[in-house]
Scaffold this motif. Structure first.
Motif, PDB file in Angstrom:
ATOM      1  N   GLN A  42       0.836  -1.207   0.000  1.00 13.35           N
ATOM      2  CA  GLN A  42       0.000   0.000   0.000  1.00 13.35           C
ATOM      3  C   GLN A  42       0.867   1.251   0.000  1.00 13.35           C
ATOM      4  O   GLN A  42       0.562   2.225  -0.687  1.00 13.35           O
ATOM      5  N   ASN A  43       1.949   1.234   0.786  1.00 15.32           N
ATOM      6  CA  ASN A  43       2.822   2.403   0.869  1.00 15.32           C
ATOM      7  C   ASN A  43       3.493   2.703  -0.461  1.00 15.32           C
ATOM      8  O   ASN A  43       3.638   3.867  -0.842  1.00 15.32           O
ATOM      9  N   GLU A  44       3.884   1.657  -1.187  1.00 21.08           N
ATOM     10  CA  GLU A  44       4.505   1.873  -2.502  1.00 21.08           C
ATOM     11  C   GLU A  44       3.498   2.469  -3.486  1.00 21.08           C
ATOM     12  O   GLU A  44       3.838   3.377  -4.251  1.00 21.08           O
ATOM     13  N   LEU A  45       2.262   1.981  -3.446  1.00 25.88           N
ATOM     14  CA  LEU A  45       1.231   2.542  -4.321  1.00 25.88           C
ATOM     15  C   LEU A  45       0.939   3.987  -3.938  1.00 25.88           C
ATOM     16  O   LEU A  45       0.815   4.842  -4.812  1.00 25.88           O
ATOM     17  N   ALA A  46       0.861   4.268  -2.646  1.00 29.00           N
ATOM     18  CA  ALA A  46       0.641   5.649  -2.189  1.00 29.00           C
ATOM     19  C   ALA A  46       1.756   6.551  -2.690  1.00 29.00           C
ATOM     20  O   ALA A  46       1.497   7.660  -3.172  1.00 29.00           O
ATOM     21  N   ASP A  47       3.001   6.081  -2.602  1.00 32.63           N
ATOM     22  CA  ASP A  47       4.137   6.863  -3.108  1.00 32.63           C
ATOM     23  C   ASP A  47       3.993   7.130  -4.603  1.00 32.63           C
ATOM     24  O   ASP A  47       4.235   8.250  -5.072  1.00 32.63           O
ATOM     25  N   ASN A  48       3.598   6.106  -5.365  1.00 33.00           N
ATOM     26  CA  ASN A  48       3.420   6.260  -6.810  1.00 33.00           C
ATOM     27  C   ASN A  48       2.329   7.275  -7.137  1.00 33.00           C
ATOM     28  O   ASN A  48       2.399   7.959  -8.152  1.00 33.00           O
ATOM     29  N   LEU A  49       1.318   7.356  -6.266  1.00 36.45           N
ATOM     30  CA  LEU A  49       0.210   8.286  -6.470  1.00 36.45           C
ATOM     31  C   LEU A  49       0.514   9.677  -5.929  1.00 36.45           C
ATOM     32  O   LEU A  49      -0.223  10.624  -6.204  1.00 36.45           O
ATOM     33  N   ILE A  51       0.507  10.504  -2.660  1.00 37.72           N
ATOM     34  CA  ILE A  51      -0.290  10.819  -1.466  1.00 37.72           C
ATOM     35  C   ILE A  51       0.348  10.151  -0.252  1.00 37.72           C
ATOM     36  O   ILE A  51       1.119   9.206  -0.391  1.00 37.72           O
ATOM     37  N   SER A  52       0.019  10.659   0.916  1.00 37.50           N
ATOM     38  CA  SER A  52       0.640  10.142   2.136  1.00 37.50           C
ATOM     39  C   SER A  52       0.164   8.727   2.426  1.00 37.50           C
ATOM     40  O   SER A  52      -0.938   8.322   2.038  1.00 37.50           O
ATOM     41  N   LEU A  59      -8.258   5.889   2.937  1.00 39.90           N
ATOM     42  CA  LEU A  59      -9.029   5.583   1.732  1.00 39.90           C
ATOM     43  C   LEU A  59      -9.359   4.097   1.670  1.00 39.90           C
ATOM     44  O   LEU A  59     -10.491   3.705   1.370  1.00 39.90           O
ATOM     45  N   MET A  60      -8.367   3.271   1.968  1.00 40.20           N
ATOM     46  CA  MET A  60      -8.548   1.827   1.900  1.00 40.20           C
ATOM     47  C   MET A  60      -9.542   1.321   2.951  1.00 40.20           C
ATOM     48  O   MET A  60     -10.220   0.330   2.736  1.00 40.20           O
TER      49      MET A  60
END
Length: 91
Positions: A42-49, A51-52, A59-60
């Motif tokens: 999740q953190n990697e996807l957040a970084d790609n987007l 957002i924190s 959101l999840m």
């Protein structure tokens, strides 16, 4: 399914727009499956987007509404249809 109501035009009083009172949230299962399939956290996807990590977690878990811009970014990142990324919330 809830009936869709017409909101009156503020100028003439006639029907102007459709008001849909449905509430939607992020489709957690679809995102989780995508993360597993792509070996991401999740953190990697957040970084790609951009957002924190904390906001993405909210959101999840349905504690925060996703903005249209973040929804579009998520759909682009996942190469998914927007309609597959949200689910209607029963109230």
């Amino acid at each position: 399914m809830e009936e869709i109501k017409l909101k009156p035009c503020p100028f003439c009083g006639g029907p102007a727009e459709i008001v849909d009172n449905s509430r939607y949230t992020l489709n957690k299962k679809a995102v989780q499956h995508w993360l597993i399939d792509h070996d991401l956290t999740q953190n990697e996807l957040a970084d790609n987007l951009g957002i924190s990590h904390g906001h993405f977690s909210k959101l999840m878990n349905g504690r925060c509404s996703i903005s249209i811009s973040n929804l579009f970014s998520l759909a682009e990142e996942m190469q998914a249809d927007l309609r597959d990324l949200v689910v209607e919330v029963d109230e």
